[in-house]
Design an enzyme around this catalytic site. Structure first.
Site, mmCIF file in Angstrom:
data_model
loop_
_atom_site.group_PDB
_atom_site.id
_atom_site.type_symbol
_atom_site.label_atom_id
_atom_site.label_comp_id
_atom_site.label_asym_id
_atom_site.label_seq_id
_atom_site.Cartn_x
_atom_site.Cartn_y
_atom_site.Cartn_z
ATOM 1 N N HIS A 197 -56.081 15.787 -85.754
ATOM 2 C CA HIS A 197 -55.686 17.110 -86.247
ATOM 3 C C HIS A 197 -54.188 17.227 -86.474
ATOM 4 C CE1 HIS A 197 -59.856 17.967 -85.285
ATOM 5 N NE2 HIS A 197 -59.734 18.714 -86.364
ATOM 6 N N GLU A 440 -71.561 17.531 -90.023
ATOM 7 C CA GLU A 440 -70.575 16.576 -89.521
ATOM 8 C C GLU A 440 -71.143 15.697 -88.411
ATOM 9 O OE1 GLU A 440 -67.053 18.857 -88.537
ATOM 10 O OE2 GLU A 440 -68.193 20.419 -87.559
ATOM 11 N N ASP A 464 -65.405 14.351 -89.120
ATOM 12 C CA ASP A 464 -66.303 14.098 -87.999
ATOM 13 C C ASP A 464 -67.518 13.288 -88.426
ATOM 14 O OD1 ASP A 464 -65.197 15.174 -85.619
ATOM 15 O OD2 ASP A 464 -65.392 17.159 -86.505
ATOM 16 N N CYS A 511 -65.195 19.840 -97.012
ATOM 17 C CA CYS A 511 -63.931 20.396 -96.515
ATOM 18 C C CYS A 511 -63.189 19.410 -95.626
ATOM 19 C CB CYS A 511 -64.162 21.711 -95.780
ATOM 20 S SG CYS A 511 -65.098 21.500 -94.267
HETATM 21 C C1 PEP Z 1 -64.270 17.729 -90.411
HETATM 22 O O1 PEP Z 1 -64.723 17.285 -89.357
HETATM 23 O O2 PEP Z 1 -64.269 17.087 -91.491
HETATM 24 C C2 PEP Z 1 -63.657 19.071 -90.447
HETATM 25 C C3 PEP Z 1 -63.305 19.646 -91.578
HETATM 26 O O3 PEP Z 1 -63.436 19.671 -89.259
HETATM 27 P P1 PEP Z 1 -62.225 19.277 -88.263
HETATM 28 O O4 PEP Z 1 -61.334 18.298 -88.963
HETATM 29 O O5 PEP Z 1 -61.543 20.534 -87.912
HETATM 30 O O6 PEP Z 1 -62.957 18.679 -87.108
HETATM 31 MG MG MG Z 2 -65.026 18.666 -87.741
#
Ligand code: PEP
Ligand code: MG
Length: 588
Positions: A197, A440, A464, A511
């Site tokens: 993140h 995910e 994920d 996303c």
């Molecule tokens: C993902 O897992 O692709 C996602 C958009 O969620 P995060 O990156 O916040 O886990």
């Molecule tokens: Mg995610």
């Protein structure tokens, strides 16, 4: 480029592009032990002065954090820092520290730490939620004061004067929330990965980020000039004039490439053969929904609400959350805003919220929807706040880390309960609010047809989905080389999800970070994806590429890739497609 005398070159993995040049700011994570040593009488005035200056500096640090929070969230929410200010200026603590110091012959840090411990012990004997809050304030504030007395850069970094390149073994979203972003030019860490993140946040700020530099603290001293090449993953410590001149040129070329991409912003969002697509933005807070972003994009495809919780420092109450979600709905000016319910856990530090002890395997553990369904009180507050905000724009709810329909049904039951409460209270909300599921986890990917019975849309979280499909922890640098978005299993899974969602008649978007990866975007288009959500910094390049790629070309690419069995062949196929598409438009 050749390394030159006087400088040292370190090699890491670039997870966010760009060039930056500034002094290193080394951030230490571990709690530093309080020093204990004896002080002579003639040294005492200097020690006392150190204490006073630390109190003054801490005051200005807290004030800055307060100002930042009141700008990003609101004044009343920022008032938590008023409590910190009161604790900082508590006369009893200050006087007892000074008295102990004057009567004894120990250093001031030691005396201050002793006094604080005494206060905490006394407070801990009182069973009262208000006092418990004060204990946490006291710990937080005293850590800042200690760090300032000892001249170390604490996690809570206040008062940065010059721009910096942040150097640390690890840098988490919680750390991110504490730093003055205007001064942050780049991040260089030992741990981390493409989809940690922190990397995602660095990309959203448009600053370079390099991870995977071992023994980083031995290699980059604080205060040393550093040049970061976020294209190749190189870090130059003490760069020579020649290196600096070379990278100044690289930065100029990159700027002209960015200008080429920016020409796509005003184009209609469609492929040359007329297929319409949507580009949305991923955000962490309403401030990310800028006028410019809403001018060129179709809405917010992912509001990661946990980042707002982490920035806030504890669970925001319903009214605070409502104001935040309402601000997002209004800033989008009627365009859709997909608000994802709390996705705490994994690398989004849960300890900050003091909810559970550290987990052995946090990504497979008590995360996201699992935590929320287990903490109905927390979840209901958020659902009520989102529903109330839905009266002020086009809000949608997105459920993270779903692995079975049971979880969707339970979440929906709580959403229904929240709706009933609001009806009883006479509060308004959008009766047609849509509820989406993030795909995910492989079990969700395999059962899209089933999940479709309980949701209105799907959003593929590739970050994920890759880690769970391949059993590769997305933030573990030891296995970073195994985190392969081009693994045939990943490609087939995404393709399968898109097809299953389309068969079920439910919209499906992406996303995760693959939606912002120019090599991947044509492939996703070929699979049938027409909704892409990414941080705003990636929009112009992705849009440029989509505006130049026909659906027919993309489908052909998809068909060829689906036949391939080796990750490395797929990578080179995607890269050469991308290169051939873009090369005619870019400066040489
Ligand atoms: C993902 O897992 O692709 C996602 C958009 O969620 P995060 O990156 O916040 O886990
Ligand atoms: Mg995610």
């Amino acid at each position: 480029m050749n390394q030159q005398p006087g400088e040292s070159e370190l090699k890491g993995l670039s997870v966010s592009k760009g060039i930056a040049h500034a002094e290193a700011f080394v951030l230490l994570h571990k709690e530093v032990e309080t020093p204990v040593y004896e002080i002579r009488d003639d040294e005492k005035p200097r020690e006392l002065e150190k204490f006073q200056s630390a109190l003054i500096k801490t005051r200005s640090d807290i004030q800055r954090l307060k100002d930042e929070l009141s700008q990003s969230v609101g004044e009343s929410e920022a008032s938590i820092f008023d409590a910190h200010m009161l604790v900082l200026e508590d006369v009893a603590v200050i006087q007892e520290t000074q008295t102990m110091f004057e009567r004894g012959n120990y250093n001031i840090e030691y005396c201050y730490a002793k006094v604080i411990d005494r206060f905490i012990e006394a407070f801990e004997r009182i069973d009262d939620p208000f006092i418990r809050e004060r204990i946490s304030d006291l710990k937080d504030v005293s850590r800042r004061v200690m760090a300032n007395m000892m001249g170390i850069e604490s996690l809570k970094m206040g008062g940065l004067v010059d721009p910096i390149i942040l150097v640390s073994t690890d840098f988490t979203p919680a750390d991110f929330s504490m730093i003055d972003k205007a001064k942050l030019l780049a991040i260089v860490t030992e741990r981390g990965s493409q989809t940690s993140h922190t990397a995602i946040l660095a990309r959203s700020l448009g600053i370079p980020c390099i991870v995977g530099i071992s023994d980083i603290l031995d290699k980059i001293p604080s205060g040393e000039p550093v040049l970061v090449d976020g294209y190749k993953g190189n870090v130059f410590v003490n760069p020579t004039d020649r290196t600096i001149a070379y990278y100044t040129e690289v930065a100029t070329v990159q700027k002209s490439i960015a200008q080429v991409y920016a020409t796509s912003l005003n184009l209609p969002p469609q492929t040359p053969d007329g297929v319409k697509f949507n580009i949305d933005i991923n955000i962490s807070a309403p401030v990310d929904i800028t006028e410019e972003a809403m001018k060129y994009c179709d809405g917010v495809g992912l509001f990661r609400t946990e980042n707002f919780f982490i920035n806030y420092g504890s669970f925001p109450d319903e009214q605070t959350q409502f104001k935040t979600y309402k601000a997002a709905a209004e800033a989008a000016g009627g365009k859709p805003v997909v608000i994802r319910t709390l996705d705490l856990g994994g690398d989004k530090n849960m300890n900050l919220l003091k909810l559970v002890n550290e987990e052995e395997n946090p990504f497979m553990g008590y995360r996201a929807i699992r935590f929320c369904l287990d903490h109905e009180d927390v979840f209901m507050l958020q659902l009520r706040a989102i529903l109330r905000a839905s009266a002020f724009g086009k809000v949608k709810i997105l459920l993270p880390m779903i692995s079975s329909i049971r979880e969707v049904e339970r979440a929906r039951a709580l959403i229904d309960r929240a709706k009933e409460q609001l009806v009883a209270e006479g509060a308004d909300y959008d009766k047609n609010i849509e509820i989406g599921v993030m795909v995910e986890v492989p079990s969700a990917a395999m059962t899209v047809d089933v999940l479709a019975q309980a949701c209105d849309f799907f959003s593929i979280g590739t970050n994920d989905l890759i880690q769970y499909t391949l059993a590769v922890d997305r933030v573990n640098d030891l296995v970073a080389n195994l985190y392969e978005p081009t693994h045939p299993a990943v490609i087939r899974t995404i393709d399968m999800v898109v097809k299953a969602a389309q068969r079920a008649g439910k919209p499906v978007g992406v996303c995760g970070e693959l939606a912002a990866d120019p090599s991947f975007v044509p492939l996703l288009l070929g699979m049938g994806v027409t909704e892409f959500s990414m941080s705003y910094t990636a929009v112009s390049e992705v849009k440029f590429l989509l505006c130049k790629t026909t659906l027919e070309e993309a489908r052909k690419l998809r068909d060829e890739v689906m036949e391939m069995t080796r990750s490395r062949h797929i990578i080179s196929k995607l890269r050469s497609f991308h290169y051939e598409k873009m090369q005619p438009y870019l400066p040489s």
